[in-house]
Scaffold this motif. Structure first.
Motif, PDB file in Angstrom:
ATOM      1  N   SER A 192       0.806  -1.132  -0.029  1.00 46.38           N
ATOM      2  CA  SER A 192       0.015   0.195  -0.048  1.00 46.38           C
ATOM      3  C   SER A 192       0.914   1.116   0.092  1.00 46.38           C
ATOM      4  O   SER A 192       1.602   1.376   0.885  1.00 46.38           O
ATOM      5  CB  SER A 192      -0.868  -0.123   1.429  1.00 46.38           C
ATOM      6  OG  SER A 192      -1.596   1.088   1.242  1.00 46.38           O
TER       7      SER A 192
ATOM      8  N   THR B  60      -5.212   2.747   3.075  1.00 45.78           N
ATOM      9  CA  THR B  60      -6.240   2.331   2.247  1.00 45.78           C
ATOM     10  C   THR B  60      -7.031   1.149   2.955  1.00 45.78           C
ATOM     11  O   THR B  60      -6.549  -0.007   3.625  1.00 45.78           O
ATOM     12  CB  THR B  60      -5.691   1.601   0.921  1.00 45.78           C
ATOM     13  OG1 THR B  60      -4.930   2.596   0.459  1.00 45.78           O
ATOM     14  CG2 THR B  60      -6.985   1.180   0.124  1.00 45.78           C
TER      15      THR B  60
ATOM     16  N   GLU C  47      -8.076   5.508 -14.695  1.00 45.40           N
ATOM     17  CA  GLU C  47      -7.907   6.601 -13.626  1.00 45.40           C
ATOM     18  C   GLU C  47      -6.934   7.616 -13.760  1.00 45.40           C
ATOM     19  O   GLU C  47      -7.080   8.478 -13.174  1.00 45.40           O
ATOM     20  CB  GLU C  47      -7.395   5.635 -12.378  1.00 45.40           C
ATOM     21  CG  GLU C  47      -7.293   6.192 -11.012  1.00 45.40           C
ATOM     22  CD  GLU C  47      -6.828   5.374  -9.855  1.00 45.40           C
ATOM     23  OE1 GLU C  47      -5.844   5.050  -9.793  1.00 45.40           O
ATOM     24  OE2 GLU C  47      -7.943   4.980  -8.970  1.00 45.40           O
TER      25      GLU C  47
END
Ligand code: G6P
Length: 550
Positions: free
Chosen positions: A210, A215, A359
């Motif tokens: 991560s 997250t 994204e």
């Protein structure tokens, strides 16, 4: 250039010229383009590294390509490219450099961010990853009970999952087959449950991946994995060190979680999550394929980086691929882009590209903070080609939508297949070539009639064709070739973001859902009142609580 001096994209002369050209071309037919230029099939091709790119089956003429390159020049795509490679903070909304290209730069390269050369740190982490991978692969690193590690479970989501998961599948034939490697991303407990249910905890290493280490999905799964491990081993906290490592930019949070920062593999805020699997985020992959193969992959990335940086516009493949997308998205109203690999190993390739592309370029506000008046990123979709042929290709062939597609195939299978299975490769590739042919040239009513088809069925069996495709062909899917392919798409996405004048490196659009999930959760668990909850969501939450018997 500031907002005032930068003309709106669709008011530039280059945009207007493309719109006029599109009008003038009208319903240009691929069969006519090939008839007019028999050499088109070889002339409209490019080579980058091991990748042969055939763009002859596109609805473009030489003039179209010139006009598209003019647009790239007017929007200073190469200026922004150079700023990216130099380490300038082109991710303006987060005030960050964008330097995934530094992750694969050679040891002696110098890339400065905030007055510091970042390359030595990149190689220090790669060396640390290599040493760790070798310790796992050789059996030197053992679990809490002294057993050799045989299972690797990567826990991460988005960019901390899709890249390594995709690359692990892609390079499966290069992996150590004695290792079991799994990827857990979904906060649905079923994901972790299925991943560990047949594993011996004593032989299992969890890699917590991560970038932010905040997250919620990943931290929740990591916490559950730790509970599972300690319960299975009937051990205390001290067992964690041998079974958990972290990949992150956030040492503080890693240590808060209980992972020794000596077992943390670092990367930096100038690596975007979706551009990160060639950083420490690739540790699970490196363990699976070994450090040498991982470095071959990095060399593949770097080869395409050099090409993107140095090749002139006429032969610059990422530029071409980006501009073709602009041509269809902005001048033909295409809403989506299909990526169709003819390789079982690339089963997760398009899912990976979805994050990379959507994204990055799913934005309606430009770099100057104004709403765009033009289409930006397409819907990217697709699955391995042969399977798609028996599912959704019908719509590509005879539906009402224009769907440009990339076909990716390989001359040779990489795996050590039995002779009978090797022979199947020609059949796979026959489909690969046949599909782009059918999409481009279709079948006329007369051709259908000549087969003796009843007149009332002729329209149904006619293929209008004229569906544009790019063919990407390589000898075989090696680590280097995978790196080349990914870098190609990274830079294609870059080109489009530059033309559309959007920040391809932030992702503010994912934030709202996260905030609302945090607000709604107490309503599900404790029945808490959530202020200002809309009528639909209030009713759904009530229904959920009812179904759960709460
Ligand atoms: O690596 P992490 O910090 O856990 O982030 C994981 C993912 O979640 C975020 O919400 C972003 O949308 C992604 O860009 C990112 O890759």
């Amino acid at each position: 250039m500031n907002a005032e001096s930068r003309a709106r994209l669709n008011q530039t002369p280059e945009w207007t010229a493309l719109a006029a050209h599109r009008e003038q071309l009208g319903e240009v037919r691929l069969c006519d383009l090939f008839a007019a230029d028999p050499a088109r099939g070889t002339a409209y091709t490019l080579q980058v590294g091991d990748l042969h790119i055939d763009y002859s089956k596109h609805l473009v003429t030489a003039e179209t390509l010139t006009l598209l390159r003019d647009l790239a020049a007017a929007t200073d795509v190469f200026g922004l490219r150079d700023a990216m490679f130099r380490g300038e903070k082109i991710n303006t909304t987060e005030d960050r450099a964008v330097l995934h290209t530094a992750l694969r730069a050679p040891r002696d390269a110098v890339i400065m961010v905030d007055g510091e050369n970042v390359v030595p740190a990149v190689h220090a982490v790669l060396d640390k990853m290599s040493a760790f991978s070798e310790r796992i692969r050789s059996g030197e690193w053992t679990g809490h009970t002294g057993k050799r590690i045989k299972n690797i479970v990567n826990i991460g989501i988005g960019g901390s999952d899709l890249g390594p998961a995709m690359a692990y599948e892609a390079l499966r034939s290069f992996t150590d087959r004695d290792l079991t490697v799994r990827f857990v991303s979904n906060v649905d407990g079923a994901d972790l449950h299925e991943a560990v249910r047949d594993l011996d905890a004593a032989e299992t290493l969890f890699i917590i991946a991560s970038k932010t280490f905040t997250t919620i999905e990943t931290i929740t799964n990591a916490t559950s994995a730790r509970d599972w491990l300690l319960t299975e081993l009937k051990a205390g906290q001290d067992a964690v060190a041998q079974h958990f490592v972290a990949l992150s930019t956030n040492a503080e949070k890693v240590s808060e979680f209980g992972i020794d920062t000596a077992n943390m593999f670092e990367f930096w805020d100038w690596v975007g999550g979706r551009y990160s699997y060639d950083s420490a985020i690739g540790l699970s992959l490196m363990i699976a394929i070994g450090p040498d193969r991982f470095r071959e992959m990095l060399d593949g990335f770097h080869l395409v980086d050099k090409h993107f940086r140095a090749a002139p516009p006429e032969s610059n493949v990422p530029l071409l691929m980006g501009l073709l997308g602009v041509w269809y998205g902005n001048f033909h109203d295409a809403q989506s882009h299909a990526v169709l690999p003819y390789s079982h190993y690339l089963s997760k390739f398009t899912a990976y590209l979805q994050q990379l592309d959507m994204e990055s370029n799913g934005k309606y506000v430009d770099r100057d903070g104004r709403e765009v008046d033009w289409q930006t990123g397409p819907v990217v979709w697709g699955t391995p080609g042969t399977n798609g042929q028996h599912a959704y290709y019908q719509l590509i062939h005879q539906g009402t939508k224009l769907i440009p597609a990339d076909f990716i195939g390989f001359a040779e299978p990489v795996a050590d297949l039995a002779p009978g299975l090797v022979a199947q490769h020609d059949l796979l590739m026959a489909n690969f070539f046949a599909q782009t042919q059918a999409l481009a040239f279709g079948k006329t009513p007369d051709e259908v009639r000549a087969e003796g088809v009843a007149e009332e069925l002729v329209p149904h069996k006619t293929f209008k064709g004229n569906h544009p495709t790019t063919t990407i062909l390589a000898k075989e899917l090696t680590p280097s070739v995978l790196g080349q392919l990914i870098a190609l798409y990274e830079h294609k996405v870059f080109v489009q973001g530059a033309v559309w004048n959007i920040d391809s490196f932030d992702q503010w659009g994912v934030e709202l859902g996260k905030v609302l999930a945090k607000r709604v959760e107490p309503a599900l668990t404790e029945g808490a009142e959530v202020p200002d909850l809309d009528g639909s969501t209030t009713a759904l939450v009530a229904k959920y609580r009812d179904l759960r018997g709460r």
